[in-house]
Enzyme design. Structure first.
Site, PDB file in Angstrom:
ATOM      1  N   GLU A   1     -14.746   4.013   5.279  1.00  0.00           N
ATOM      2  CA  GLU A   1     -14.215   3.060   6.265  1.00  0.00           C
ATOM      3  C   GLU A   1     -15.183   2.857   7.435  1.00  0.00           C
ATOM      4  OE1 GLU A   1      -9.464   3.270   5.561  1.00  0.00           O
ATOM      5  OE2 GLU A   1     -10.235   4.689   7.047  1.00  0.00           O
TER       6      GLU A   1
ATOM      7  N   LYS B   1      -8.392   7.017  19.263  1.00  0.00           N
ATOM      8  CA  LYS B   1      -8.382   7.642  17.938  1.00  0.00           C
ATOM      9  C   LYS B   1      -9.620   7.219  17.146  1.00  0.00           C
ATOM     10  CE  LYS B   1      -5.538   8.712  13.935  1.00  0.00           C
ATOM     11  NZ  LYS B   1      -4.392   8.340  13.068  1.00  0.00           N
TER      12      LYS B   1
ATOM     13  N   GLY C   1       1.627   5.459   3.455  1.00  0.00           N
ATOM     14  CA  GLY C   1       2.638   4.476   3.043  1.00  0.00           C
ATOM     15  C   GLY C   1       3.780   5.139   2.299  1.00  0.00           C
TER      16      GLY C   1
ATOM     17  N   ASN D   1      -5.998   3.273  10.624  1.00  0.00           N
ATOM     18  CA  ASN D   1      -7.101   3.769  11.443  1.00  0.00           C
ATOM     19  C   ASN D   1      -8.186   2.722  11.587  1.00  0.00           C
ATOM     20  OD1 ASN D   1      -6.327   6.354  12.120  1.00  0.00           O
ATOM     21  ND2 ASN D   1      -7.015   7.212  10.165  1.00  0.00           N
TER      22      ASN D   1
ATOM     23  N   SER E   1     -11.885  12.647   6.784  1.00  0.00           N
ATOM     24  CA  SER E   1     -11.581  11.801   5.617  1.00  0.00           C
ATOM     25  C   SER E   1     -12.812  11.051   5.110  1.00  0.00           C
ATOM     26  CB  SER E   1     -10.480  10.810   5.976  1.00  0.00           C
ATOM     27  OG  SER E   1     -10.905   9.982   7.042  1.00  0.00           O
TER      28      SER E   1
ATOM     29  N   GLY F   1       0.850  -1.181   0.000  1.00  0.00           N
ATOM     30  CA  GLY F   1       0.000   0.000   0.000  1.00  0.00           C
ATOM     31  C   GLY F   1       0.885   1.228   0.000  1.00  0.00           C
ATOM     32  N   ALA F   2       0.936   1.915  -1.152  1.00  0.00           N
ATOM     33  CA  ALA F   2       1.831   3.074  -1.272  1.00  0.00           C
ATOM     34  C   ALA F   2       1.010   4.343  -1.440  1.00  0.00           C
ATOM     35  CB  ALA F   2       2.787   2.878  -2.446  1.00  0.00           C
ATOM     36  N   GLY F   3      -0.056   4.438  -0.666  1.00  0.00           N
ATOM     37  CA  GLY F   3      -0.900   5.636  -0.689  1.00  0.00           C
ATOM     38  C   GLY F   3      -0.249   6.755   0.101  1.00  0.00           C
ATOM     39  N   ALA F   4      -1.077   7.620   0.655  1.00  0.00           N
ATOM     40  CA  ALA F   4      -0.588   8.822   1.324  1.00  0.00           C
ATOM     41  C   ALA F   4       0.415   8.480   2.430  1.00  0.00           C
ATOM     42  CB  ALA F   4      -1.775   9.612   1.889  1.00  0.00           C
TER      43      ALA F   4
END
Lengths: 313, 313
Positions: free
Chosen positions: A274, A189, A12, A107, A262, A7-10
């Site tokens: 989510e 959180k 990552g 999260n 988000s 996972g190379a999103g924000a």
């Protein structure tokens, strides 16, 4: 040390960049085609605090190409969206070796149970972070400020490798600490997100506007009263007072007040949310422990109904 | 027979027109200045089933001018928005004589208690109607179709005058019946509105879209399970099955499916909503009877929070 970001999103790509900068051998996996293409072609473009730090080449694969990856990784960061955790774990199964430590700071709630289906609990490092990040388009990392993270090994048979990872990652500035309080932090959180993400989306407001309603505490309590009982049944100690205060602290326009959470943004941008890892998870755990969670259940269904109406995908 | 309409909005002016047409002596009270001016100047312009039926002069007053009204009325229709019922009753106090019958077919719950503070229960005719109506601007009645209404005298010491009113009003085509089932009908209608008005507003959808979510029944049940318990505690017999079926019957685009409920429209058009007479009333009555109503309470607060954010008035 070989590190894989599944996972190379924000978030990552932010951690990947930091570790790459510090000299670690970093590989990326993602599923967004244009993102992958751009990084393959030009490298990851990095903009931190509005400063263009240039482009950084790292090997990147689509998760369906895992069979082409011949290396062994010491650490795998799972850094997907919550609902992509399970399919990502399916995809990277061949890379989960006897000694591979898997770090998850996603999260939401319920991830440990999912991770345990694939990974020895001695290899799971579960945690929570206040690092933030964003993407400025495919192949472009756009982030601000600094953060920190806390992690804990789910089963603590031998902490040698984990301690060494923490020590080395801190050389890259990740501000990582080992904490026995991780579950409380995760729930605190998630609780804040259960309140602000869901209500801002349904009321259609930013965080400050949520706080401007005179009876906002009644709304907050509606979710938290159920959540606290469920957390206790799960053996996690949480404080309604601390969570409420954390929420109130976000109202100020100078902190997070003008921010749309988000989940609000996912809903608006046609993406699935989510919610099943927030209020939906509370409702699911409520059922497990026979605790009534009507408010969280109805809120989760309203969000799903809104996704359905918007044809989100 | 002298009849006063305390509230000459959509439904009030429709009934007023019908009774005026049938030869009754009809007077109007309202609070919308331009509406009053236009009716004073040109009469009420009536458009039924897209046919312009002309303009009809009826005396109309602002509710603050009640002291100028020297007549006695046999019947007063209270036909305001729910939240204007109490201030209207305050204004027309001097007109509420020993023999004045007051008819109330407003949507929502809790009106009988309000009426009782001002009127002998032998003079209160509480009811419910399926007549619909609208305004096409100030001074313009714009309505479709036909309807019917059922009423019941709150205390039934002597029904002579009430029976005579029903008989005479039916000459004007109001299709009025005396019914001992009125409370059930009121609650059944309110229950449908508790579900469709509130959810469509929060999910931001029309009635068909609400029904298109696979778990809509879970959402519906979340409200109705609490509502049914409260109704029972109030001594009103309601059927969750009938209410649920009534709601499902609205999903069809050929019936009400493409309709956005009135509360949705009030919210969108910057007006305060009637939520305190729907889910808010369930929460209030729940407290009175010590019945938990977390879902209705939270939904009412979310609607109020949205009114607050939109600066509705």
């Amino acid at each position: 040390m070989k590190i894989l970001f599944a996972g190379a999103g924000a978030l990552g790509s932010r951690f990947a960049f930091m570790l790459h900068q510090a000299g670690f051998d970093v590989t990326l996996i993602d599923n967004w085609e244009t993102h992958i293409e751009n990084i393959k072609k030009d490298g990851l473009k990095v903009i931190i605090d509005d400063k263009d730090l240039g482009n950084y080449k790292m090997p990147i694969y689509c998760s369906k190409e895992v069979k082409n990856i011949k290396e062994d990784f010491d650490v795998i960061f799972v850094s997907t969206k919550s609902m992509q955790l399970r399919p990502m774990l399916e995809d990277i199964k061949p890379l989960l070796k006897k000694d591979t430590k898997v770090i998850c700071v996603l999260n939401g709630l319920g991830h440990v149970d999912t991770l345990k289906e694939y990974i020895d609990p001695n290899n799971i490092l579960i945690g929570v972070t206040v690092w933030t990040s964003g993407l400025g388009g495919p192949g472009i990392l756009k982030a601000h400020g600094v953060g920190k993270a806390e992690i804990k090994q789910v089963e603590e048979k031998d902490l040698t490798k984990t301690n060494s990872i923490i020590e080395q990652f801190n050389k890259a500035g990740l501000n990582l600490i080992y904490s026995n309080n991780v579950y409380t932090s995760i729930w605190h959180k998630a609780a804040l997100n259960c309140v602000l993400n869901s209500y801002c989306t349904l009321i259609d407001c930013n965080i400050n506007q949520y706080g401007s309603y005179k009876d906002h505490q009644v709304l907050t309590d509606g979710i938290l009263d159920e959540l606290v009982k469920v957390a206790e049944a799960e053996g996690v100690s949480v404080s309604k007072e601390i969570i409420s205060q954390n929420i109130i602290n976000c109202f100020d326009p100078k902190t997070a007040g003008l921010h749309y959470p988000s989940l609000y943004q996912d809903m608006k941008n046609g993406r699935l949310t989510e919610i099943d890892y927030l209020n939906g998870a509370i409702a699911k755990l409520g059922k497990k422990h026979n605790i009534a969670t009507p408010v969280n259940a109805i809120i989760a269904h309203m969000i799903h109904s809104k996704e359905n109406k918007n044809n989100n995908k």
